[in-house]
Design an enzyme around this catalytic site. Structure first.
Site, short mmCIF file in Angstrom:
data_model
loop_
_atom_site.label_atom_id
_atom_site.label_comp_id
_atom_site.label_asym_id
_atom_site.label_seq_id
_atom_site.Cartn_x
_atom_site.Cartn_y
_atom_site.Cartn_z
N ASP A 263 3.16 4.03 3.24
CA ASP A 263 2.67 3.80 1.88
C ASP A 263 3.90 3.70 0.98
O ASP A 263 5.04 3.96 1.39
CB ASP A 263 1.71 4.89 1.42
CG ASP A 263 0.82 4.40 0.26
OD1 ASP A 263 1.15 3.36 -0.34
OD2 ASP A 263 -0.19 5.04 -0.05
N TRP A 264 3.68 3.31 -0.24
CA TRP A 264 4.75 3.01 -1.20
C TRP A 264 5.72 4.21 -1.31
O TRP A 264 5.35 5.28 -1.82
CB TRP A 264 4.11 2.70 -2.56
CG TRP A 264 5.08 2.43 -3.66
CD1 TRP A 264 5.81 3.35 -4.35
CD2 TRP A 264 5.43 1.16 -4.20
NE1 TRP A 264 6.58 2.74 -5.29
CE2 TRP A 264 6.36 1.38 -5.23
CE3 TRP A 264 5.03 -0.15 -3.93
CZ2 TRP A 264 6.91 0.36 -5.99
CZ3 TRP A 264 5.57 -1.16 -4.69
CH2 TRP A 264 6.51 -0.91 -5.71
#
Ligand code: NOJ
Length: 764
Positions: free
Chosen positions: A299-300
């Site tokens: 994820d980011w």
């Protein structure tokens, strides 16, 4: 020359490589007449890649400057641009529109040594430009075909805009309405969640991934993100083994079986190990046990966040933990590109793991057809023709109608008469053209939804008067900024009260603004924000004929409204066509058929609340004067509205429940029931089947959804519905994650919600 090499889809690919002086591996020495398989092409390509180029494939950057403008000078953008030109970027996100995508793709294809195309990712969560209802709302339709169609439309528009990969579907099960991201999922149930996960994956990916009308999907967030403690986004997660296997995993298993091409891991930790570095989740379960052969994107920034988590010492350590833990692509931490080569040289990371990650990523690029034509998704004419087309708007309107849930309709307040009525329409959300688009709709143009006001105006037989009453929030709201709640301004109340006084019926549109749910939007209160509750009560004082239309991204606990307001419509955030769909339902041109995918609590104190809870050892009914049973002293145990609940303008009756237990003979239990439309209009009902496994080596929930069917019936019409239960429905995961079926007593319930009363028993 370089760029041409990789477009070729046949064995000539290899001979051209040879012509360029690049040596090929034994995998490439196949007959020149036989087309190469994708695996062979990937192997051949890998064999000519440097370590740095392979690591480059594992690096994903956010769109970093106006790519159609001049190249950046200095700072982060310049570094990223350099990386792109060197072939150290495998993917980009948030670059969109044919012109922009073509510009970055051109650099990757024409300026890097090997010309490997980028895979372009984007959060296509519920539509691209034409916005469909938020996923939680779509899930309320229980209509898998419509949900699939909605994802097809989203894929069609995104693909026409240069995108070839969506970070969707989000298939995190959640039992906590405080968590803002419930709007993105399918609610609380693993069975319904699994069916919807499959519909969405199929919708996005279609039957041919290489078609310029489909995109790769991403099952996220793996795993447990929906269980963030106290519903606060990004918070720690603590899940028991049985819940992990039986509640959290099933939609991911289903998405994998449906052929989803990518997974995204999650921000949370699980048993003290962040999901990003969680070898158990990503290597043991996902890649080994489930045989997932696509790739996992972090994820980011979740790789660098492992330092703050207290798991990694520094960036170098974080990269080592993430890659060893099974994260194939680094979204925006920049740590793989900075650290992995050193880690391989220092023997901290095996090169075989880099090969494996790069192989997985390249394979998806080949499957998308990007090597045949990296500009396959870049066609300006198609972009113009497809985006916001009439058909796309028809599809999201259809989805929006189907997503509406009728919660209460005392005295048949609804549908509204079409002529001669004075209707007052109250609430700022009624005229809001932005909020219906919901959260997570980055590509949509602001203020493009049809408002309820616009939708209702089309019914010209009545007199419609609108008054705002009160705003929900102060000032501009956006995807990245905190919503400021207006708690004081009641200056619009007098006008609204006067408007209501003169009306036969009052439609009040209340709830949350679009950016009040979604990522980072947790709430500690589940009531109407701002002064909306006061407005509702003041209007009620002058006119009790109120139809409350809710626009919200999560279940709201509205006890007062449930007690006092005769009609309540759960209309969520329904996307571009919101107002049209709501007006059609209010006027009876569409008979609502939605059913809640999440329990609605009476109070925040009940959360987490879900229908498939476990029994305790204590009595479930109050014993007179005794306190020692599992309950609250100040609130009921039951939700305000149960999972699976929803009304129609007609009524349905269930009868004649029968069980044919053939399990010992052919491993099947057949359940049948008679469903009759007992009302005056045609309507659709979602018939639901629940089981209860009465005793087991690992205790089972009091009810588990194991089948549903949507049936449309004319007034007076009946139909026999049949459900088949097999080992797949009757078993469960034990605490070592193995699927087991245990003999013993079962109860079956069939009806129109998780409170279904019709019951039968059988023994396995
Ligand atoms: C963070 C979110 O958790 C994830 O779902 C999303 O896909 C990425 N940001 C990219 O926008």
């Amino acid at each position: 020359m370089r760029s041409t090499i990789l477009f070729l889809a046949t064995a000539t690919f290899i001979s051209i490589l040879a012509m360029t002086g690049i040596t090929t591996t034994p995998a490439a020495t196949v007959s020149a007449d036989k087309p190469l398989t994708i695996d062979q092409k990937v192997d051949s390509l890998l064999s000519i890649m440097t370590l740095e180029e392979k690591i480059g494939q594992m690096n994903q950057y956010n769109g970093f400057w106006n790519v159609t403008g001049p190249a950046p000078k200095g700072g982060d953008a310049e570094r990223k641009y350099e990386h792109l030109r060197k072939g150290y970027v495998g993917s980009m996100l948030n670059v969109r529109g044919v012109k922009e995508v073509r510009a970055v793709q051109k650099i990757a294809v024409e300026e890097t040594r090997l010309g490997i195309p980028l895979i372009i990712g984007f959060d296509v969560i519920h539509g691209y430009k034409t916005i469909s209802p938020i996923p939680l709302a779509e899930s309320a339709s229980w209509d898998l075909e419509a949900i699939k169609r909605s994802s097809e439309v989203a894929a069609l528009e995104a693909a026409a805009s240069g995108i070839n990969w969506t970070f969707a579907p989000m298939i995190d099960i959640s039992r906590d309405a405080r968590w803002g991201r419930v709007m993105e999922g399918a609610g609380e149930d693993p069975y319904l969640g699994s069916k919807i996960a499959v519909a969405r994956v199929q919708g996005f990916q279609g039957s041919d991934l290489s078609s310029p009308t489909t995109i790769a999907a991403c099952a996220k967030h793996f795993a447990g993100y929906g269980f963030s403690e106290s519903g606060r986004d990004y918070n720690t997660v603590d899940i028991g083994t049985s819940t992990l296997h039986n509640i959290v995993f099933p939609p991911f298993i289903a998405a994998n079986e449906a052929g989803v091409k990518t997974f995204m891991n999650s921000f949370n930790e699980l048993n003290g190990v962040p999901a990003t570095a969680n070898t158990y989740l990503q290597r043991q379960i996902l890649k080994k046990k489930w045989g997932f052969d696509g790739f996992v994107v972090s994820d980011w920034g979740s790789i660098v966040e492992m330092i703050a988590h207290g798991h990694a010492k520094d960036g170098n350590h974080a990269a080592e933990l993430a890659v060893n833990g099974g994260s194939d692509m680094d979204m925006e931490s920049s740590l793989y590109v900075a650290e992995l080569a050193k880690l391989v040289k220092n023997n901290k990371v095996k090169e075989a793991l880099i090969d494996d990650a790069a192989r997985r990523i390249l394979k998806v690029k080949f499957e998308l057809g990007l090597f045949d034509d990296p500009y396959r998704y870049c066609d300006e004419a198609r972009e113009k023709e497809v985006i916001n087309s009439k058909e796309n708007h028809e599809a999201v309107l259809d989805m929006a109608r189907k997503s509406i849930v009728l919660l209460k309709n005392e005295g048949n307040m609804l549908p509204l008469k079409k002529d001669g009525q004075k209707i007052a329409l109250i609430g700022s959300l009624a005229a809001d053209k932005n909020s219906p688009l919901g959260s997570w709709r980055i590509a949509a143009d602001d203020n493009t939804a049809i408002s309820v006001l616009e939708g209702m105006k089309k019914y010209k037989g009545n007199t419609l008067s609108y008054a705002k009453g009160a705003d929900v929030a102060i000032g501009e709201t956006s995807f990245i900024s905190e919503v400021k709640i207006n708690t004081t301004d009641k200056s619009g109340f007098p006008e609204a009260i006067e408007t209501a006084k003169k009306a036969d019926k009052v439609v009040m549109v209340l709830g949350e603004i679009g950016f009040q749910s979604g990522e980072g939007r947790s709430r500690a209160h589940l009531d109407l924000p701002g002064v909306q509750q006061e407005l509702l009560e003041e209007i009620y004082n002058v006119n009790k004929n109120i139809i409350l239309v809710l626009n919200n991204g999560r279940p709201l606990s509205l006890n007062w409204a449930d007690e006092n307001i005769p009609a309540i419509v759960e209309a969520w955030q329904l996307g571009s066509q919101s107002g049209n769909a709501i007006a059609e339902v209010l006027y009876g041109d569409y008979n609502p058929s939605g059913k809640l995918p999440m329990s609605v609590p009476r109070s925040v104190g009940q959360v987490p609340i879900y229908y498939n809870y476990k029994n305790t050892g204590r009595p479930t009914e109050p014993a007179p004067d005794l306190v020692f049973w599992s309950h609250y002293g100040d609130e009921k145990n039951s939700p305000l509205y149960s999972f699976g609940y929803g009304l129609s303008y007609t009524s349905f009756a269930y009868s004649d429940l029968k069980i044919q237990n053939n399990y010992s003979a052919n491993k099947k239990v057949i359940v049948s029931v008679e469903l009759k439309n007992t009302g005056k209009v045609k309507g659709k009902e979602v018939a639901q089947l629940y089981i209860r496994d009465m005793y087991a080596s690992v205790t089972r929930p009091v009810r588990e959804l194991k089948g549903f069917e949507m049936v449309e019936l004319n007034p007076g019409e009946s139909r026999t519905i049949e459900f088949t239960l097999t080992a797949k429905e009757l078993g469960f995961f034990d605490n070592s994650g193995e699927w087991i079926i245990e003999p013993g007593a079962f109860e079956i319930y069939v009806g129109g919600s998780s409170d279904a009363k019709l019951k039968k028993e059988f023994d396995l």
